[in-house]
Motif scaffolding. Structure first.
Motif, PDB file in Angstrom:
ATOM      1  N   SER A  24       0.824  -1.204   0.000  1.00 52.96           N
ATOM      2  CA  SER A  24       0.000   0.000   0.000  1.00 52.96           C
ATOM      3  C   SER A  24       0.859   1.254   0.000  1.00 52.96           C
ATOM      4  O   SER A  24       0.572   2.215  -0.724  1.00 52.96           O
ATOM      5  N   MET A  25       1.916   1.260   0.805  1.00 50.84           N
ATOM      6  CA  MET A  25       2.803   2.422   0.850  1.00 50.84           C
ATOM      7  C   MET A  25       3.520   2.629  -0.482  1.00 50.84           C
ATOM      8  O   MET A  25       3.596   3.751  -0.985  1.00 50.84           O
ATOM      9  N   VAL A  26       4.031   1.549  -1.064  1.00 47.01           N
ATOM     10  CA  VAL A  26       4.755   1.657  -2.331  1.00 47.01           C
ATOM     11  C   VAL A  26       3.827   2.131  -3.443  1.00 47.01           C
ATOM     12  O   VAL A  26       4.173   3.019  -4.226  1.00 47.01           O
ATOM     13  N   LEU A  27       2.623   1.576  -3.508  1.00 42.58           N
ATOM     14  CA  LEU A  27       1.687   1.973  -4.554  1.00 42.58           C
ATOM     15  C   LEU A  27       1.218   3.413  -4.382  1.00 42.58           C
ATOM     16  O   LEU A  27       1.002   4.111  -5.373  1.00 42.58           O
ATOM     17  N   SER A  28       1.072   3.874  -3.156  1.00 45.01           N
ATOM     18  CA  SER A  28       0.669   5.263  -2.959  1.00 45.01           C
ATOM     19  C   SER A  28       1.777   6.216  -3.389  1.00 45.01           C
ATOM     20  O   SER A  28       1.507   7.254  -4.002  1.00 45.01           O
ATOM     21  N   VAL A  29       3.025   5.868  -3.110  1.00 45.98           N
ATOM     22  CA  VAL A  29       4.143   6.711  -3.547  1.00 45.98           C
ATOM     23  C   VAL A  29       4.244   6.712  -5.068  1.00 45.98           C
ATOM     24  O   VAL A  29       4.397   7.769  -5.694  1.00 45.98           O
ATOM     25  N   VAL A  30       4.120   5.539  -5.687  1.00 39.62           N
ATOM     26  CA  VAL A  30       4.197   5.453  -7.149  1.00 39.62           C
ATOM     27  C   VAL A  30       3.036   6.210  -7.787  1.00 39.62           C
ATOM     28  O   VAL A  30       3.213   6.935  -8.767  1.00 39.62           O
ATOM     29  N   GLY A  31       1.849   6.085  -7.226  1.00 38.64           N
ATOM     30  CA  GLY A  31       0.696   6.799  -7.756  1.00 38.64           C
ATOM     31  C   GLY A  31       0.854   8.303  -7.652  1.00 38.64           C
ATOM     32  O   GLY A  31       0.503   9.045  -8.578  1.00 38.64           O
ATOM     33  N   THR A  32       1.389   8.767  -6.539  1.00 39.89           N
ATOM     34  CA  THR A  32       1.620  10.206  -6.375  1.00 39.89           C
ATOM     35  C   THR A  32       2.657  10.708  -7.362  1.00 39.89           C
ATOM     36  O   THR A  32       2.483  11.775  -7.963  1.00 39.89           O
ATOM     37  N   LEU A  33       3.733   9.956  -7.550  1.00 43.19           N
ATOM     38  CA  LEU A  33       4.752  10.359  -8.518  1.00 43.19           C
ATOM     39  C   LEU A  33       4.200  10.388  -9.941  1.00 43.19           C
ATOM     40  O   LEU A  33       4.497  11.306 -10.708  1.00 43.19           O
ATOM     41  N   LEU A  34       3.389   9.401 -10.293  1.00 44.59           N
ATOM     42  CA  LEU A  34       2.777   9.402 -11.618  1.00 44.59           C
ATOM     43  C   LEU A  34       1.819  10.572 -11.792  1.00 44.59           C
ATOM     44  O   LEU A  34       1.764  11.182 -12.852  1.00 44.59           O
TER      45      LEU A  34
END
Length: 65
Positions: A24-34
């Motif tokens: 969840s943490m990794v996907l939220s960071v990746v989503g924010t960067l995208l």
């Protein structure tokens, strides 16, 4: 070695909880960067296209028949 069934189940559930939090943490960071990349890249691409369109000399299309 104490390999009882209840201990193994608790370890497995704990592993799933930790893994889900990490994913969840990794996907939220990746989503924010995208999201930031798209939010910055689209206006930047439009600006570069407009500057190129305005600054480039107009090419006349000559047809020789």
């Amino acid at each position: 070695m104490n390999n009882n069934l209840v201990g193994n189940i608790f370890r497995l559930v704990g592993l799933f909880i930790v893994a889900s939090i990490a994913i969840s943490m990794v996907l939220s960071v990746v989503g924010t960067l995208l999201w930031f990349a798209v939010k910055i890249a689209i206006p930047l691409a439009i600006a570069v296209w407009l500057v190129h369109l305005i600054a480039s000399p107009q090419k006349k299309c000559r047809r020789y028949y």
